[in-house]
Design a protein around this motif. Structure first.
Motif, PDB file in Angstrom:
ATOM      1  N   TYR A  24     -29.214  12.825  30.100  1.00 49.95           N
ATOM      2  CA  TYR A  24     -29.842  12.905  28.792  1.00 49.95           C
ATOM      3  C   TYR A  24     -28.760  13.134  27.738  1.00 49.95           C
ATOM      4  O   TYR A  24     -27.739  13.782  28.012  1.00 49.95           O
ATOM      5  N   PHE A  46     -29.051   9.047  27.548  1.00 50.20           N
ATOM      6  CA  PHE A  46     -30.426   8.577  27.521  1.00 50.20           C
ATOM      7  C   PHE A  46     -31.273   9.528  26.686  1.00 50.20           C
ATOM      8  O   PHE A  46     -30.881  10.647  26.374  1.00 50.20           O
ATOM      9  N   ARG A 104     -35.786  10.278  25.919  1.00 50.24           N
ATOM     10  CA  ARG A 104     -37.129   9.841  26.290  1.00 50.24           C
ATOM     11  C   ARG A 104     -37.587   8.742  25.331  1.00 50.24           C
ATOM     12  O   ARG A 104     -37.243   8.743  24.139  1.00 50.24           O
ATOM     13  N   ASP A 105     -38.347   7.810  25.858  1.00 54.32           N
ATOM     14  CA  ASP A 105     -38.835   6.671  25.069  1.00 54.32           C
ATOM     15  C   ASP A 105     -37.681   5.917  24.413  1.00 54.32           C
ATOM     16  O   ASP A 105     -37.752   5.539  23.235  1.00 54.32           O
ATOM     17  N   LEU A 106     -36.611   5.700  25.164  1.00 54.75           N
ATOM     18  CA  LEU A 106     -35.489   4.919  24.637  1.00 54.75           C
ATOM     19  C   LEU A 106     -35.988   3.528  24.278  1.00 54.75           C
ATOM     20  O   LEU A 106     -36.620   2.868  25.102  1.00 54.75           O
ATOM     21  N   HIS A 137     -36.735  -0.236  23.960  1.00 51.75           N
ATOM     22  CA  HIS A 137     -36.388  -1.309  24.889  1.00 51.75           C
ATOM     23  C   HIS A 137     -35.332  -2.239  24.293  1.00 51.75           C
ATOM     24  O   HIS A 137     -34.566  -2.859  25.015  1.00 51.75           O
ATOM     25  N   VAL A 177     -32.159  -0.745  25.488  1.00 46.80           N
ATOM     26  CA  VAL A 177     -31.943  -0.931  26.929  1.00 46.80           C
ATOM     27  C   VAL A 177     -31.414  -2.337  27.180  1.00 46.80           C
ATOM     28  O   VAL A 177     -30.497  -2.551  27.974  1.00 46.80           O
ATOM     29  N   THR A 183     -36.506   7.536  34.632  1.00 51.93           N
ATOM     30  CA  THR A 183     -37.292   6.377  34.192  1.00 51.93           C
ATOM     31  C   THR A 183     -36.388   5.258  33.717  1.00 51.93           C
ATOM     32  O   THR A 183     -36.571   4.081  34.080  1.00 51.93           O
ATOM     33  N   VAL A 184     -35.383   5.595  32.885  1.00 53.96           N
ATOM     34  CA  VAL A 184     -34.464   4.561  32.377  1.00 53.96           C
ATOM     35  C   VAL A 184     -33.631   3.977  33.520  1.00 53.96           C
ATOM     36  O   VAL A 184     -33.399   2.769  33.574  1.00 53.96           O
ATOM     37  N   GLU A 205     -35.566   1.421  35.153  1.00 52.64           N
ATOM     38  CA  GLU A 205     -35.708   0.229  34.314  1.00 52.64           C
ATOM     39  C   GLU A 205     -34.490  -0.680  34.413  1.00 52.64           C
ATOM     40  O   GLU A 205     -34.619  -1.908  34.328  1.00 52.64           O
TER      41      GLU A 205
END
Length: 431
Positions: free
Chosen positions: A203, A253, A255-257, A259, A262, A298-299, A302
């Motif tokens: 993070y 990273f 949260r809710d990076l 897209h 990404v 999560t990332v 992804e």
């Protein structure tokens, strides 16, 4: 004389019964990282977003009054707004409105230092901006005052903007594709040299760059702020039992990076995706650390790095009274390391654990090849496994170092028979 900071009002939507105090705190830190002065925070209980303004009419009026009273320049909404919602809300408030995606893109634009990083940010911003052009034709026409020299006969300002943005996006994608090919070639060269690759992930503001500098003796910018460093940096770590390894520091990273980021930072994240081991750096003193660990996982999933070997490195133990450095093992391998990158406590434990881990993965020794083993010799050179070589009338004597799994695959081939004595010696059997 420097300009006064932008006075910002933050809007934090909250689902009924699901208030999370960490969300507005992190959003305020994001706003400050972008250079805004956070003047006020308004929480908005939201069961279902309005299609036109995202917020209900009563909340919009409340925000308008708050903006007038506090002299607000900018309204930041901690949500991903549609282009229509962002435009309508801005018109209703009489202020510029920026959503979470736009705010993070702005911070990335502020922090990107390398040529590649700047190109990636610009690409992400243009893709985001392209969706914001809907319905803005009249306002753009009036702003441009004719825009002489920028458009063809009969072309509206909206069409011009779309055309110019598409052309710039195409040009950026081509330039980044060339850079990506070059970086992929460099990564393949590192693989051929059989140097273990370790990537720091975590993070934002967990202390990755501080740990990177402590391990490598580097000088990557590190500060107590979100997204302090964006561009990937790779350095050698020397003095380990396994020999040198390559350590990469990746973008933090959140949260809710978005897209868009990404996708845009695929080359940065490739350092994590192609690593032999991930060091997931966690702020041990963060009360929200479990939620932030989940956001990073999560990332990683992804970008296709969710299944890679991973250690947790709990950093900043100097902020927790009574906590001492330690390594927790799982099945003989390190699973968690507790340390302080800032004061150096526990760094020796991490270095020792890394040395043990990759020493088991590497194979080093001498191989005797006859004149009929030219094909195997060529393969070993192509892999970058040959440290030294001597030739005489009997053939070649090679000093090699390579990953054990690669040696085992070669030994299973018909031409790989000369590697068997080396594997037996490494396993403790007589040659």
């Amino acid at each position: 004389m420097s300009a006064a900071p932008t006075r910002a009002l933050l809007v934090q939507p909250q689902a009924p019964g699901q208030r999370d105090p960490a969300l507005p705190e992190e959003f305020a830190e994001l706003a400050r990282s972008a250079g805004a002065e956070v003047v006020a925070l308004v929480e908005a209980r939201l069961e279902r977003p309005s299609a036109s303004h995202y917020l209900g009419s009563g909340k919009v009026e409340e925000l308008k009054d708050a903006c007038e009273a506090a002299g607000i320049d900018l309204v930041l909404v901690n949500a991903a707004l549609s282009p229509v919602q962002e435009r309508n809300l801005g018109d209703a408030l009489g202020r510029r409105v920026v959503d979470r995606v736009g705010l993070i893109l702005d911070i990335f634009a502020l922090r990107a230092a390398s040529a590649e990083g700047k190109l990636q940010v610009e690409l992400a911003q243009l893709k985001h901006q392209a969706t914001r052009l809907v319905g803005r034709g009249k306002s753009l026409d009036s702003q441009r005052g004719g825009a002489i020299g920028l458009r063809g006969p009969g072309e509206t300002a909206l069409e011009t903007d779309r055309r110019l943005i598409r052309a710039r996006i195409d040009a950026l994608q081509k330039r980044l594709s060339r850079i990506e090919v070059q970086q992929a070639q460099m990564r393949r060269a590192r693989v051929r040299n059989a140097v273990p690759r370790v990537a720091l992930v975590g993070y934002t503001n967990a202390g990755k760059s501080t740990l990177f500098n402590a391990l490598t003796g580097g000088a990557v910018y590190a500060a107590d702020q979100l997204f302090a460093t964006l561009d990937p940096t790779v350095r050698r770590v020397e003095g380990l039992a396994c020999g040198p390894l390559l350590l990469s520091d990746t973008v933090g990273f959140v949260r809710d990076l978005p897209h868009e980021l990404v996708a845009a930072f695929r080359s940065t994240l490739a350092e994590a995706r192609e690593a032999d081991l991930l060091l997931h750096v966690v702020d041990a003193a963060d009360p929200e650390r479990e939620a932030r660990i989940a956001a990073v996982e999560t990332v990683l999933a992804e970008i296709g790095a969710g299944g890679l070997p991973q250690w947790r490195v709990y950093n900043k133990i100097d902020r927790i009274e009574g906590l001492v450095p330690r390594v927790e093992l799982r099945e003989g391998d390190a699973a968690q390391v507790w340390l302080s990158a800032r004061d150096g406590r526990g760094l020796d434990l991490l270095r020792e654990a890394l040395g043990r881990r990759f020493a088991r993965a590497l194979l080093e020794g001498t191989v005797l090849l006859g004149h009929g083993d030219g094909r195997l010799r060529a393969r070993l050179h192509a892999l970058g496994a040959v440290l030294a070589e001597h030739h005489d009338e009997a053939g070649w004597t090679l000093r090699i170092r390579m990953e054990r799994t690669v040696a085992e695959r070669l030994a299973a081939m018909p031409e790989g028979q000369p590697l068997h004595p080396l594997l037996l010696v490494a396993q403790g059997a007589p040659p």
